[in-house]
Scaffold this motif. Structure first.
Motif, PDB file in Angstrom:
ATOM      1  N   ARG A 238     -23.624  44.684  -2.094  1.00  0.00           N
ATOM      2  CA  ARG A 238     -22.349  44.368  -2.742  1.00  0.00           C
ATOM      3  C   ARG A 238     -21.428  45.580  -2.855  1.00  0.00           C
ATOM      4  O   ARG A 238     -20.210  45.451  -2.683  1.00  0.00           O
ATOM      5  N   THR A 239     -21.980  46.754  -3.142  1.00  0.00           N
ATOM      6  CA  THR A 239     -21.128  47.937  -3.255  1.00  0.00           C
ATOM      7  C   THR A 239     -20.578  48.329  -1.891  1.00  0.00           C
ATOM      8  O   THR A 239     -19.398  48.700  -1.767  1.00  0.00           O
ATOM      9  N   LEU A 240     -21.391  48.253  -0.851  1.00  0.00           N
ATOM     10  CA  LEU A 240     -20.901  48.578   0.487  1.00  0.00           C
ATOM     11  C   LEU A 240     -19.817  47.606   0.930  1.00  0.00           C
ATOM     12  O   LEU A 240     -18.854  47.997   1.602  1.00  0.00           O
ATOM     13  N   VAL A 241     -19.948  46.329   0.572  1.00  0.00           N
ATOM     14  CA  VAL A 241     -18.914  45.354   0.906  1.00  0.00           C
ATOM     15  C   VAL A 241     -17.615  45.704   0.202  1.00  0.00           C
ATOM     16  O   VAL A 241     -16.526  45.674   0.799  1.00  0.00           O
ATOM     17  N   LYS A 242     -17.698  46.059  -1.069  1.00  0.00           N
ATOM     18  CA  LYS A 242     -16.489  46.446  -1.799  1.00  0.00           C
ATOM     19  C   LYS A 242     -15.842  47.691  -1.198  1.00  0.00           C
ATOM     20  O   LYS A 242     -14.619  47.846  -1.236  1.00  0.00           O
ATOM     21  N   ARG A 243     -16.676  48.576  -0.667  1.00  0.00           N
ATOM     22  CA  ARG A 243     -16.138  49.787  -0.022  1.00  0.00           C
ATOM     23  C   ARG A 243     -15.611  49.520   1.378  1.00  0.00           C
ATOM     24  O   ARG A 243     -15.055  50.404   2.021  1.00  0.00           O
ATOM     25  N   GLY A 244     -15.838  48.316   1.887  1.00  0.00           N
ATOM     26  CA  GLY A 244     -15.377  47.984   3.229  1.00  0.00           C
ATOM     27  C   GLY A 244     -16.236  48.570   4.327  1.00  0.00           C
ATOM     28  O   GLY A 244     -15.740  48.848   5.424  1.00  0.00           O
ATOM     29  N   HIS A 245     -17.538  48.751   4.085  1.00  0.00           N
ATOM     30  CA  HIS A 245     -18.425  49.341   5.085  1.00  0.00           C
ATOM     31  C   HIS A 245     -18.581  48.365   6.258  1.00  0.00           C
ATOM     32  O   HIS A 245     -19.077  47.248   6.102  1.00  0.00           O
ATOM     33  N   PRO A 246     -18.188  48.770   7.467  1.00  0.00           N
ATOM     34  CA  PRO A 246     -18.192  47.823   8.596  1.00  0.00           C
ATOM     35  C   PRO A 246     -19.573  47.267   8.909  1.00  0.00           C
ATOM     36  O   PRO A 246     -19.703  46.066   9.202  1.00  0.00           O
ATOM     37  N   GLY A 247     -20.611  48.116   8.860  1.00  0.00           N
ATOM     38  CA  GLY A 247     -21.950  47.636   9.185  1.00  0.00           C
ATOM     39  C   GLY A 247     -22.451  46.600   8.207  1.00  0.00           C
ATOM     40  O   GLY A 247     -23.068  45.601   8.593  1.00  0.00           O
ATOM     41  N   ALA A 248     -22.201  46.828   6.917  1.00  0.00           N
ATOM     42  CA  ALA A 248     -22.632  45.865   5.902  1.00  0.00           C
ATOM     43  C   ALA A 248     -21.874  44.549   6.049  1.00  0.00           C
ATOM     44  O   ALA A 248     -22.466  43.462   5.964  1.00  0.00           O
ATOM     45  N   LEU A 249     -20.576  44.637   6.285  1.00  0.00           N
ATOM     46  CA  LEU A 249     -19.772  43.419   6.441  1.00  0.00           C
ATOM     47  C   LEU A 249     -20.208  42.617   7.659  1.00  0.00           C
ATOM     48  O   LEU A 249     -20.370  41.391   7.584  1.00  0.00           O
ATOM     49  N   GLU A 250     -20.426  43.295   8.761  1.00  0.00           N
ATOM     50  CA  GLU A 250     -20.826  42.577   9.970  1.00  0.00           C
ATOM     51  C   GLU A 250     -22.202  41.946   9.801  1.00  0.00           C
ATOM     52  O   GLU A 250     -22.446  40.823  10.272  1.00  0.00           O
ATOM     53  N   LEU A 251     -23.104  42.636   9.111  1.00  0.00           N
ATOM     54  CA  LEU A 251     -24.439  42.095   8.877  1.00  0.00           C
ATOM     55  C   LEU A 251     -24.368  40.802   8.067  1.00  0.00           C
ATOM     56  O   LEU A 251     -25.192  39.899   8.252  1.00  0.00           O
ATOM     57  N   LEU A 252     -23.397  40.699   7.178  1.00  0.00           N
ATOM     58  CA  LEU A 252     -23.239  39.505   6.347  1.00  0.00           C
ATOM     59  C   LEU A 252     -22.327  38.456   6.989  1.00  0.00           C
ATOM     60  O   LEU A 252     -21.984  37.462   6.358  1.00  0.00           O
ATOM     61  N   GLY A 253     -21.927  38.698   8.242  1.00  0.00           N
ATOM     62  CA  GLY A 253     -21.155  37.692   8.953  1.00  0.00           C
ATOM     63  C   GLY A 253     -19.665  37.851   8.860  1.00  0.00           C
ATOM     64  O   GLY A 253     -18.927  36.879   9.076  1.00  0.00           O
ATOM     65  N   PHE A 254     -19.189  39.067   8.552  1.00  0.00           N
ATOM     66  CA  PHE A 254     -17.755  39.329   8.468  1.00  0.00           C
ATOM     67  C   PHE A 254     -17.387  40.423   9.478  1.00  0.00           C
ATOM     68  O   PHE A 254     -17.266  41.597   9.124  1.00  0.00           O
ATOM     69  N   PRO A 255     -17.223  40.050  10.747  1.00  0.00           N
ATOM     70  CA  PRO A 255     -16.976  41.053  11.787  1.00  0.00           C
ATOM     71  C   PRO A 255     -15.525  41.538  11.753  1.00  0.00           C
ATOM     72  O   PRO A 255     -14.675  40.959  11.069  1.00  0.00           O
ATOM     73  N   PRO A 256     -15.230  42.608  12.497  1.00  0.00           N
ATOM     74  CA  PRO A 256     -13.824  43.014  12.627  1.00  0.00           C
ATOM     75  C   PRO A 256     -12.982  41.849  13.136  1.00  0.00           C
ATOM     76  O   PRO A 256     -13.432  41.057  13.977  1.00  0.00           O
ATOM     77  N   ALA A 257     -11.765  41.732  12.634  1.00  0.00           N
ATOM     78  CA  ALA A 257     -10.916  40.592  12.963  1.00  0.00           C
ATOM     79  C   ALA A 257      -9.503  41.067  13.272  1.00  0.00           C
ATOM     80  O   ALA A 257      -9.057  42.107  12.775  1.00  0.00           O
ATOM     81  N   VAL A 258      -8.801  40.271  14.079  1.00  0.00           N
ATOM     82  CA  VAL A 258      -7.390  40.527  14.375  1.00  0.00           C
ATOM     83  C   VAL A 258      -6.576  39.656  13.429  1.00  0.00           C
ATOM     84  O   VAL A 258      -6.584  38.422  13.539  1.00  0.00           O
ATOM     85  N   LEU A 259      -5.869  40.296  12.494  1.00  0.00           N
ATOM     86  CA  LEU A 259      -5.218  39.557  11.418  1.00  0.00           C
ATOM     87  C   LEU A 259      -3.776  40.015  11.236  1.00  0.00           C
ATOM     88  O   LEU A 259      -3.437  41.173  11.505  1.00  0.00           O
ATOM     89  N   ASP A 260      -2.957  39.099  10.766  1.00  0.00           N
ATOM     90  CA  ASP A 260      -1.632  39.427  10.240  1.00  0.00           C
ATOM     91  C   ASP A 260      -1.694  39.214   8.735  1.00  0.00           C
ATOM     92  O   ASP A 260      -1.999  38.102   8.269  1.00  0.00           O
ATOM     93  N   VAL A 261      -1.442  40.268   7.971  1.00  0.00           N
ATOM     94  CA  VAL A 261      -1.485  40.189   6.514  1.00  0.00           C
ATOM     95  C   VAL A 261      -0.086  40.469   5.977  1.00  0.00           C
ATOM     96  O   VAL A 261       0.507  41.513   6.275  1.00  0.00           O
ATOM     97  N   GLU A 262       0.431  39.539   5.209  1.00  0.00           N
ATOM     98  CA  GLU A 262       1.726  39.709   4.553  1.00  0.00           C
ATOM     99  C   GLU A 262       1.492  39.836   3.057  1.00  0.00           C
ATOM    100  O   GLU A 262       0.866  38.983   2.438  1.00  0.00           O
TER     101      GLU A 262
END
Length: 371
Positions: A238-262
Motif C-alpha cells: 500500500r505504501t509503494l502504491v501511494k508513492r507511485g512505485h511502478p513495479g508495485a503498481l504493475e504487479l497489482l495490475g496497474f501498468p503504465p498507461a497513455v492518459l489525458d488528465v484534465e
C-alpha cells in the motif's frame, strides 16, 4: 475508549503487584508500589519501562529465579493478563540478556512465546533480537512459524517488523535487507487472517527502505498464491502504491498507461481554516487498449518552515476502454484532527494515476478566524 497512554495505568501496576505477590509472597515489592504512584504523567512506553525496572528491582537474583516467579504468576494468578504482560516480558528479556548465557536466552524465548497469548510479547522480543539476532531467528523460523498457536505465529512476524510501533528498533534488522523474509515466506499463506495481517504490515515496513526487495518477494508469492495472497500483497504494497512505485503498481495490475488528465479543478481558491475544498478531474484513456487505473490524489500541505509535504489519499480504481473518460470528484476537509497540524498559507492538490502525478491546483488555506 482509553487513550493509548492509559492502557498501562495505576490499576495495571496494582494488578501486577498482586500477581507477583501471589507468586513470590516473600518478595519486598517496594519498587512496584512506588511505580504505581509515579506512572500517571508518563507516555505508554515509559510506563512499561517503569514497571519493568520496578519488577527487576523487586525480584533480584539470576534469570532462573525471575523466570520461576513469572511462571508461578502465570499459573496461579487469574488476572495475570492484559497490558501488565508488557513490562513482565520486558523484564524476562532484560534479565536473560544480563545473564548472558545461551540457556537463559533460549528459555526467555520459550517463556515469551508462552505469554504472548495474554498480551503480545512483540515488544520484549526486540531486546533478544538486538542481543543475538541469529539465535533468535533460528527459533522464530525453526519453531514459531510452525507453531499450532496462531498467537505465536503472529509473534514471529510482528516481533521482527523493522518499524514496529511503540517498540525500540533492531539495528541488525535495519542493516540486513531480507533477513526477516524467511519468516514472511513461512507465514504468507497462514490459515489465520490475524497472522496474515501481520505479514502484510511487516512487508509494508520493509518497503520503506527496500522497495525492490518487497516487490520481488510479493512477485514470488503471487507465483504460488492461494485464495488470500492477492489481498495480502495488496495490503503489503500500500505504501509503494501511494508513492507511485511502478513495479508495485504493475504487479497489482496497474501498468503504465497513455492518459489525458484534465484538472484537478477546485471549487474555491481560498479555503477557510477548518473548512473543505472540492476538486474534480477528468481522465481519458488515450491508448488503444483497455487499461486499469489506480486513481489517488495528493494534498500538498504547507509545513511550519514554509515548505510542503505531500500526503496521498485513495480515490478509486477504474478500467477504461480506449477513448473512455471518467470524471472523479472529492471533497477534502481541513477540519482539525489530532494526527495532523495545519499551517495557513499556500497548499495544492494533484491527482495521481498509476503512479503518474498531474499538474497541481493551488489554493490558500486561510488563517484561523480569517473571514
Amino acid at each position: 475508549m482509553p487513550f493509548a497512554d492509559e492502557l498501562i495505568s495505576r490499576h495495571t501496576a496494582q494488578n501486577l503487584t498482586r500477581a507477583i505477590r501471589a507468586a513470590a509472597p516473600d518478595a519486598d515489592l517496594t519498587a512496584l508500589r512506588a511505580a504505581a504512584r509515579q506512572i500517571d504523567p508518563l507516555p505508554l512506553r515509559q510506563r512499561a519501562d517503569l514497571l519493568r525496572d520496578a519488577l527487576l528491582a523487586d525480584l533480584p537474583g539470576d534469570y532462573a529465579a525471575l523466570a520461576g516467579s513469572v511462571r508461578a504468576a502465570r499459573d496461579r494468578a487469574p488476572h495475570f493478563t492484559g497490558w501488565l504482560i508488557w513490562p513482565v516480558t520486558g523484564a524476562v528479556a532484560t534479565r536473560a540478556v544480563q545473564q548472558g548465557d545461551a540457556a537463559s536466552f533460549d528459555d526467555a524465548m520459550e517463556l515469551l512465546a508462552s505469554l504472548t497469548g495474554r498480551l503480545s510479547s512483540e515488544f520484549a522480543i526486540r531486546t533478544l533480537l538486538r542481543h543475538d539476532l541469529d539465535r533468535a531467528l533460528a527459533t522464530i523460523v525453526g519453531d514459531w512459524t510452525e507453531s499450532a498457536d496462531a498467537d505465536i505465529r503472529r509473534l514471529a512476524s510482528e516481533g521482527t517488523r523493522p518499524y514496529l510501533p511503540w517498540s525500540v528498533r533492531v539495528p541488525q534488522i535495519l542493516a540486513s535487507p531480507g533477513v526477516t523474509v524467511p519468516v514472511l515466506d513461512a507465514l504468507y499463506r497462514d490459515e489465520s487472517e490475524y497472522v496474515r495481517r501481520s505479514v502484510a504490515n511487516h512487508l509494508n515496513d520493509l518497503s520503506r527502505d527496500h522497495p525492490e526487495l518487497v516487490v520481488a518477494t510479493a512477485r514470488r508469492w503471487l507465483d504460488y498464491p492461494d485464495a488470500t495472497t492477492q489481498r495480502l500483497v495488496r495490503h503489503g504494497l500500500r505504501t509503494l502504491v501511494k508513492r507511485g512505485h511502478p513495479g508495485a503498481l504493475e504487479l497489482l495490475g496497474f501498468p503504465p498507461a497513455v492518459l489525458d488528465v484534465e484538472g484537478p479543478r477546485l471549487d474555491r481558491d481560498v479555503v477557510p481554516f477548518g473548512g473543505s475544498v472540492r476538486f474534480t478531474a477528468s481522465i481519458r484513456n488515450a491508448g488503444d487498449a483497455p487499461t486499469r487505473l489506480a486513481i489517488d490524489y495528493i494534498v500538498h500541505h504547507r509545513k511550519a518552515n514554509g515548505g510542503r509535504t505531500g500526503k496521498t489519499f485513495k480515490l478509486t480504481t477504474r478500467t477504461l476502454a480506449p477513448g473512455e473518460r471518467v470524471e472523479v470528484t472529492r471533497e477534502h476537509s481541513f477540519k482539525p484532527i489530532t494526527t495532523r497540524r495545519y499551517y495557513p498559507g499556500p497548499h495544492a492538490i494533484s491527482v495521481q494515476v498509476n503512479g503518474v502525478e498531474s499538474d497541481r491546483a493551488e489554493f490558500e488555506l486561510a488563517a484561523p478566524d480569517t473571514p
